[in-house]
Each structure stands twice: as C-alpha cells, then as structure tokens.
Design a protein around this motif. Structure first.
Motif, mmCIF file in Angstrom:
data_model
loop_
_atom_site.group_PDB
_atom_site.id
_atom_site.type_symbol
_atom_site.label_atom_id
_atom_site.label_comp_id
_atom_site.label_asym_id
_atom_site.label_seq_id
_atom_site.Cartn_x
_atom_site.Cartn_y
_atom_site.Cartn_z
ATOM 1 N N GLY A 1 48.903 49.107 34.349
ATOM 2 C CA GLY A 1 49.519 50.396 34.632
ATOM 3 C C GLY A 1 48.581 51.398 35.242
ATOM 4 O O GLY A 1 48.894 52.592 35.323
ATOM 5 N N ILE A 2 47.429 50.976 35.702
ATOM 6 C CA ILE A 2 46.478 51.886 36.350
ATOM 7 C C ILE A 2 47.042 52.260 37.708
ATOM 8 O O ILE A 2 47.399 51.394 38.522
ATOM 9 N N ASP A 3 47.117 53.539 37.971
ATOM 10 C CA ASP A 3 47.710 54.027 39.214
ATOM 11 C C ASP A 3 46.669 54.031 40.324
ATOM 12 O O ASP A 3 46.304 55.100 40.858
ATOM 13 N N GLU A 4 46.146 52.921 40.630
ATOM 14 C CA GLU A 4 45.163 52.785 41.712
ATOM 15 C C GLU A 4 45.385 51.416 42.363
ATOM 16 O O GLU A 4 45.022 50.379 41.798
ATOM 17 N N ASN A 5 46.042 51.420 43.516
ATOM 18 C CA ASN A 5 46.422 50.160 44.156
ATOM 19 C C ASN A 5 45.203 49.313 44.516
ATOM 20 O O ASN A 5 45.201 48.086 44.355
ATOM 21 N N MET A 6 44.170 49.976 45.005
ATOM 22 C CA MET A 6 42.993 49.211 45.421
ATOM 23 C C MET A 6 42.346 48.527 44.227
ATOM 24 O O MET A 6 41.956 47.347 44.287
ATOM 25 N N ALA A 7 42.264 49.231 43.102
ATOM 26 C CA ALA A 7 41.681 48.632 41.899
ATOM 27 C C ALA A 7 42.511 47.452 41.421
ATOM 28 O O ALA A 7 41.992 46.401 41.036
ATOM 29 N N ASN A 8 43.852 47.620 41.437
ATOM 30 C CA ASN A 8 44.724 46.515 41.014
ATOM 31 C C ASN A 8 44.555 45.300 41.934
ATOM 32 O O ASN A 8 44.516 44.152 41.492
ATOM 33 N N GLU A 9 44.484 45.540 43.237
ATOM 34 C CA GLU A 9 44.318 44.425 44.188
ATOM 35 C C GLU A 9 42.988 43.726 43.950
ATOM 36 O O GLU A 9 42.893 42.491 44.011
ATOM 37 N N GLU A 10 41.932 44.510 43.706
ATOM 38 C CA GLU A 10 40.631 43.897 43.467
ATOM 39 C C GLU A 10 40.632 43.071 42.178
ATOM 40 O O GLU A 10 40.021 41.992 42.104
ATOM 41 N N ILE A 11 41.324 43.589 41.125
ATOM 42 C CA ILE A 11 41.405 42.828 39.864
ATOM 43 C C ILE A 11 42.150 41.519 40.092
ATOM 44 O O ILE A 11 41.738 40.461 39.606
ATOM 45 N N GLU B 1 29.084 34.117 44.098
ATOM 46 C CA GLU B 1 28.616 35.306 44.821
ATOM 47 C C GLU B 1 29.780 36.270 45.089
ATOM 48 O O GLU B 1 29.666 37.487 44.932
ATOM 49 N N GLN B 2 30.938 35.699 45.500
ATOM 50 C CA GLN B 2 32.105 36.552 45.772
ATOM 51 C C GLN B 2 32.596 37.225 44.492
ATOM 52 O O GLN B 2 32.995 38.394 44.483
ATOM 53 N N ILE B 3 32.575 36.474 43.376
ATOM 54 C CA ILE B 3 33.028 37.034 42.089
ATOM 55 C C ILE B 3 32.118 38.194 41.668
ATOM 56 O O ILE B 3 32.588 39.253 41.216
ATOM 57 N N ALA B 4 30.792 37.980 41.763
ATOM 58 C CA ALA B 4 29.857 39.036 41.368
ATOM 59 C C ALA B 4 30.051 40.300 42.212
ATOM 60 O O ALA B 4 30.062 41.433 41.707
ATOM 61 N N GLU B 5 30.201 40.079 43.527
ATOM 62 C CA GLU B 5 30.388 41.220 44.425
ATOM 63 C C GLU B 5 31.696 41.954 44.127
ATOM 64 O O GLU B 5 31.755 43.182 44.081
ATOM 65 N N LEU B 6 32.759 41.167 43.881
ATOM 66 C CA LEU B 6 34.063 41.771 43.626
ATOM 67 C C LEU B 6 34.070 42.510 42.275
ATOM 68 O O LEU B 6 34.694 43.564 42.123
#
Length: 794
Positions: free
Chosen positions: A355-365, A394-399
């Motif tokens: 329910g976090i109102d941040e689309n970019m954060a949700n997409e990254e999660i 490496e991708q996981i750590a960066e993300l």
C-alpha cells in the motif's frame, strides 16, 4: 581425320553388352538377394522395436491485471508475455537432470523386469508378477560389481510359495520370501506379489541400476522443442521399446515440472504472509496500548461526549486529520519496510504491494523479487560460480540499494509533508484555544487509535488477499496432448531394412563382378580381341572343356566343341582359297606363351579336316617341349622332325606315324630333344620337309613353340601358308596382344588368323546368346543351372 561417334544403335548395343556381363550371373544375384533378405528377417527378429512417444504442453500466460488481487505474484517467473530466452529457460528446466531423477525415483525405473523370449527378452513394465522394492543400496559396492554383471538376477517361484534368486554373473543363489527383506550383497530388496498380473511362469529376470544412471540415460533420450517459434507450445518426445513406460515418463515429467513451478510461485506468497502476520502482532499490541490509554484518560478526567463539545472546532480540521492519518500510515509502512530490509536476509524476498503510494518503489520491489526468484530457480541446477548467478547477484544488490534510496527519499518527503500539515493544524489549534488541554490530549489519543486501527484493518485485508492467492495457485504447464505412442516403430523400420537388404543383395555381387572385371587384365571374350586387334580376322571361338567332356573330337560328334571346329574350318577355307598353290596347305598353330591351347587346337583341327575327307599330317614343331604325347603317349619314343633335320637322308615313311584317330590323319613327332633347336629349324631341310609333306597331304598342321619365349616359330612362319594364333580366354594377358600386333607390323608373322580358346559357356558363340544349341537335347532348368554353376565362380 574425323572423330568417330557412336550412333544410338551402337550405344544400345554397348549398353546391352554391359548388362550382359552381369545378367549372366543372375543366379548369384538371386542367391545374394535371398540371403540378404533372410539375414534381414533374422536380424529384425532379434532387434527390439523402439516406438516414439510425444506429449504437448502449453506454458500458460500470467494474468497481469493489477485489480485481480494477485498483483504481488505476477513476477514469479511465469511465462506470460515470454521472450525467446524465457522459453529456452523453461525448456532447459524440462530437460534438467533433477526433474528426470525425480521421475525415475517416482516410477521406480531403476528396477526392470524381463521374461525370456525365443528371439529376445521382453520387458515387463507394470505386468511383472513379482515386483522388487529396493530398501537400501550400497553405492560403492554396486559400482564395484556393475562391470561383472552382478546387478542382473533370475527369479524362480518354488512350490512352497518362496522365491529363489540367482545372480546371473556367478549363479549364486539367494533364498527369499514375499514381503521379507533379502540381502543381495550390494542392496537389500523386498519382493512382493503383483495382484494385477498373471502368475509367474518360467523364469523372471530382474535388473537393478542406480537411479542416477537411469536418469542420465533418459535425459539423453528426451527431446524438448518448441512446436512453433513464436508460441509457447512445447513438445516432449521420448523413444523407448516399452510404450507404456515412455507415456508414464512424459506424464510424470510434466507433473514434476508443475509441482516445482507451483512451489516457486508460492514462495513469495508465503514470505509475504509471514511478514504480514509479524506486523499484525506488533500493531495489535500497539493498538491495545492506545485503547487502554484512552479508557484511563476518560476515567481520570470524567469525560463523556467529547464529540459534541469539539464539533465546531474540528470541522475545519477534518481534512487535515484525514491527511495526517494517510501520511502517518505511509511513514509507518516506509519505516516498517526499511526496518525489514535492514534486519531481513540479504537474499530474501521483500513484501510486495503493501500500500505504499510510490509507484517507482513498488516497481523496484517487484523487480527485486523477480530477480530473487529467478536466481533461486537457476541455483537449483547450478552453483554460485555460474556467470548468470554472479550477474543476477550484482543486479539484486544494485536494485536493493535503489529500493533503500527510494524508501528513504519517500520517508523524507512524507516527513516534510507531515511537518507542513502539523504547522497548518497548529494554526487551526490556535482557534480552538478555548478547548481544554485535556480535550486535545484526548484527540491525540483517539488519533493514534485510528491510525493503528486503519493499519491493522489494511494488513488484515492484505492477509486475506494473500491467502486467496496461495489457495488459487494453478499449474504452470497446461497439458494440451497427453503422452501418446505411435504404433509404428521409429526403429527398426522393416520396409527400409528390407529395401536396404534387397539393395545390398544386388550390390554385393555387382561390386564383386565389377571389381573382378576391373582387376581382370585377361582376354575374356571376342569383344576384347576385336577391340585390341581390330585388323586381325577371328576365325573361331573354342569352348572351355570341363572334366566330364572329352578333349578330342569323336566320329559323328555333335558337341559344342565339334561344331566350333567345323565353324573354324569353314572360316579357314576363305583364307586358304586365296592361295594359288596347287599342292597341300601348310598351317602353323602358335601362341604367345605356353598353355594357351596350341596342341589342343592343332590336334582337333587335324581331326576335323580328316573327318571332312582331307588327308592331314600334324607336325610337333616344338622341339624344346614336345606336346603331342599329351594325346599320343607312345609318341615320346618316336623319331621325328629333329632327327630329320639332323639327317635329311632319313626316309619320311620311317618317321610318319598314324594318329589312331582317323585313317587320313598322321603325325610327325618332334623326335629327340636337340641341344640347338633354333639352328635346326633354321636349316634348309625344314623347308624341304614342309614341301615334301605338302605334296603328300592336303593339309600340313604345325604345332609350334610359343612366340614370346623363343624365336623358333618365327623361323618356320616363312614356310607356311597360314598362321593360326591361339589366344586363351581368362588366361592370356591383354598386354600380350600388343606383341602380336608388333609382330605383324614388323613382318615376323603374316597371314594371321586368331582363335579364341577356352571360352566360358556364358561367353561362347551364338548358341548361348540366342538359345540355340545344335545337336543337344533340351535340358531342364535345374540341370542347366547345375551345369552353369561350375563356370560362375567369382
């Protein structure tokens, strides 16, 4: 000089002649074809047919609708909207050793049963009257005994309902009872009855193997491929002699694939459920504390209806309070997520869509969880050193770092918004200064209660959604076509094998005959003489004499040999008539080397002339190696030509002897073997001798020495009217014909006529080619084949 080109008629004749070289050996072709087909029949009986089995599955696409309540699980590796790499990954999973090993263990494919057959043993899959369950297996002992064949056994059922198990490698016997463990050295096995099969008749053969090796074998045989390039339809194919087993393997493989896929898809839901339950426990405690504080506050301050008292003041602050609640909730969620990331495992999944109102954060999660799941799936069949795993880490750590930055930034923004809202609320609070401080404290307590309640209800709703998603998990692969086997075996293919046997049966004799003809540098037929000695007349062809046929022509002889010499005599007359002599005709019979049939030809030619009413005398002019004793053994004691040449005063009546073959046929033997035959033949007495004999006889036949080893025949040829040059089929080298041509060109031999001796029946004259045999009775086919078989040696 114009180039000669074959006309179509000549080309047809050449083709017919080439075919005739092989058609005369048709019994060999027939025998080889029959033998090849029979061998193919026997081989097919011993070969185990292998049948193809196929199954088709569809990798289902995932529902991407965020309103479905399952949006937290849409990035768990399902192939909806798959690209080529994703399809190849799924094909790799289906072909993985791990899945096949699970199939082998589930179906007990490492234990096989056979019944003895006449041509080959038959595998009893699912129909064996006795089944074996491997209770334990010593891998090291098995590996030591595997090469000796110690893993194969013969099982016999005794009258007392017990079993005797014999190890095939050394016939060691084990006594066993049903449902009781028995130690076979490298494994402990329990035998059971199969109630769904017939009773055991005769011996049953058992083969044990390691599941790993069986899985390796079937993994190599399994074929997984796309039905179409741009579709997600995958075809599985397996070839096996037992169709039922192949179908079970493919169906079980799909079930194992779906089972693991469901486990992977449920992994995120289970982690999310654990997180929600943990947060609910914390919120529940906090909510209980706030509610207890509210009750105590009311009791201590004796408050009843605070709503009515502060309604006027709170009207303007309603929207602010609502906004404060939303901001507080978002800050709480952001703090909870940051705390989870700080305290949780570095490789664990993150709660999604809280329910976090941040689309970019949700997409990254969501992207982070997708990479975690992809890495975990690949790790099941790989190691941490895999380049793909390293890249994913490496991708996981960066993300993860990006997610932390996004949440930190979001929390900072929320704090700023909250501070602004608090200042605005403080401004409104100045307007309600008259409200007792206790009322304000009460409102703070109530506000905290509302925040905790809304968060608690939100987490309860998410838990229900998560439980629904977990219960509604569907298989990843939809079975389009269950495993089915073809009735036609993929190998062996009888039609193709019989066709190959037919071709082989024709090819083997063809190649043998072709190589024989290719490597054979001997004169074989009249055609060879006509090719190499084009300007030489061929006066006759003489058949090969077999052991059962006489070498000399008899009276009233109507054999093929007699007819051949009659044809020779007839052709001879054309050359003799051209001579202007009034006395007898002198004919010399010679050849290139020894063994070509000069004496045989001379003797039978003389007999034929005598039978035609001519007076004939045969001279043995080979002073080095006399040959007339071959047909007249007593001639070895006769005085003859050598004696006359030494002493011309000898009377010819003393030297001439009757042949014993015909009253008009006499002989003049070679006489004593001289030390200088060349000098004797070069004396004038030789010419005188021939002239005297020509006056006494119609024909003087000279059996001379071969022309290549010695010069004797060249000394006589100037005294004769006709030279008959004998060439023996399948004996005379074709290179020797060049010597004949050079001798004529140099004038050493003139007025030459060729005689081809020793022809096989298949090559001889017109009688064989056109089916006309003069003077012979019709012989049944089987007798003719028997006779000809003597000549058809390869």
């Amino acid at each position: 000089m114009s180039n000669h080109q074959n006309t179509p008629a000549e080309a047809e004749i050449d083709l017919r002649e080439e075919l005739q070289k092989y058609l005369r050996y048709w019994p060999w072709f027939l025998a080889c074809i029959i033998a090849a087909v029979a061998a193919c029949f026997v081989v097919l009986k011993f070969m185990t047919p292998v049948y193809p089995t196929t199954a088709t599955i569809l990798i289902k696409e995932e529902d991407k609708n965020p309103t479905s309540g399952l949006e937290a699980f849409t990035e768990l590796g399902m192939l909806g909207g798959m690209n080529t790499n994703s399809i190849e990954n799924e094909i790799g999973i289906l072909r993985s050793y791990r899945l096949m090993e699970n199939v082998v263990k589930e179906l007990d494919l490492n234990v096989r049963y056979f019944s003895e057959g006449f041509f080959q043993d038959k595998e009893l899959y699912g129909t064996s009257p006795v089944t074996a369950q491997v209770l334990s297996l010593d891998r090291e002992k098995f590996m030591d005994l595997e090469d000796t064949g110690a893993s194969s056994f013969r099982i016999e059922l005794k009258n007392d309902n017990s079993l005797e198990v014999f190890r095939l490698s050394d016939e060691r016997k084990y006594k066993a009872d049903f449902n009781e463990p028995v130690n076979l050295g490298f494994a402990t096995v329990s035998f059971r009855r199969n109630e769904h099969s017939a009773d055991l008749e005769g011996a049953l053969f058992l083969s044990l193997n390691l599941p790993e090796k069986v899985a390796d074998a079937y993994q190599e045989e399994l074929q997984v491929q796309l039905v179409e390039k741009n579709a997600s339809l995958i075809e599985l194919q397996l070839q096996d002699p037992v169709r039922e087993k192949a179908r079970d393997i493919l169906d079980q493989l799909v079930r194992e694939y779906n089972r693991e896929a469901i486990e992977d898809k449920n992994l995120l839901a289970l982690n999310t459920a654990d997180f929600i339950n943990e947060r609910l426990g914390i919120i529940n405690e906090e909510l209980a504390t706030v509610e207890t504080g509210k009750v105590e506050f009311k009791e201590n301050n004796k408050l009843t209806d605070l709503q009515a008292e502060s309604q006027v003041f709170l009207t303007s602050a309603t929207e602010n309070k609502k906004r404060q609640q939303e901001l507080a909730t978002q800050i709480e969620l952001a703090d909870a997520m940051l705390e989870f990331m700080q305290n949780g495992s570095s490789s664990g999944l993150l709660p999604a869509n809280l329910g976090i109102d941040e689309n970019m954060a949700n997409e990254e999660i969501n992207s982070y969880n997708e990479l975690i799941l992809e890495r975990n799936r690949i790790l099941k069949g790989s190691t941490e050193k895999n380049p793909v795993i390293i890249t994913l880490n490496e991708q996981i750590a960066e993300l993860k770092q990006n997610i932390h930055h996004s949440l930190t930034r979001l929390r900072a923004n929320l704090k700023i918004a909250q501070d602004n809202l608090n200042r605005e609320t403080a401004l409104i609070g100045s307007k309600i200064a008259a409200v007792p401080v206790k009322e304000m404290e009460y409102r703070n307590i109530e506000r905290q209660q509302q925040i905790k309640e809304s968060l608690y209800l939100f987490l309860l709703q998410k838990r229900e959604d998560n439980s629904l998603s977990l219960a509604a998990t569907a298989p990843k692969a939809k079975i389009v076509d269950h495993a089915r086997s073809s009735d036609a075996p993929v190998s062996p293919k009888p039609k193709i094998m019989y066709l190959a046997a037919l071709i082989l049966g024709m090819l083997v004799p063809f190649l043998i005959i072709y190589l024989k003809n290719l490597l054979n540098n001997k004169v074989r037929s009249r055609h060879d003489l006509e090719t190499d000695l084009k300007n030489f007349p061929i006066l006759g062809e003489l058949p090969k004499i077999t052991k059962n046929n006489p070498e000399l022509i008899q009276r009233n002889d109507r054999s093929m040999l007699a007819e051949a010499f009659r044809i020779l005599l007839h052709n001879l007359q054309y050359l003799v008539k051209s001579s202007s002599k009034t006395n007898g005709t002198c004919i010399m019979v010679t050849s290139s080397i020894k063994g070509e049939g000069k004496t045989f030809t001379s003797f039978n030619l003389a007999i034929t002339l005598a039978h035609s009413g001519k007076s004939v005398i045969l001279l043995g002019a080979d002073l080095r190696n006399p040959q007339l004793q071959r047909f007249i053994p007593e001639s070895t004691g006769y005085r003859g030509i050598s004696d006359y040449l030494v002493d011309p005063e000898l009377g010819l009546e003393e030297l001439i002897k009757p042949s014993g073959q015909h009253e008009s046929f006499d002989i003049l033997a070679s006489g004593s073997i001289p030390p200088n035959p060349t000098e004797l033949l070069n004396r004038p007495a030789m010419k005188t001798l021939i002239e005297k004999l020509e006056d006494l006889y119609d024909y003087v036949i000279i059996d001379s020495a071969p022309t290549m080893p010695v010069v004797d025949s060249f000394l006589i040829t100037e005294h004769v009217d006709l030279n008959l040059y004998v060439v023996r089929a399948n004996y005379t080298d074709r290179k020797l014909l060049d010597f004949v041509a050079h001798a004529k060109e140099e004038g050493k031999l003139e007025n030459i006529g060729l005689i081809l001796n020793g022809l096989d029946t298949s090559e001889f004259g017109y009688g064989n080619k056109y089916g006309y045999t003069y003077g012979e009775e019709t012989v049944p086919l089987w007798k003719r084949l028997t006779r000809k078989a003597a000549f058809w040696s390869l």
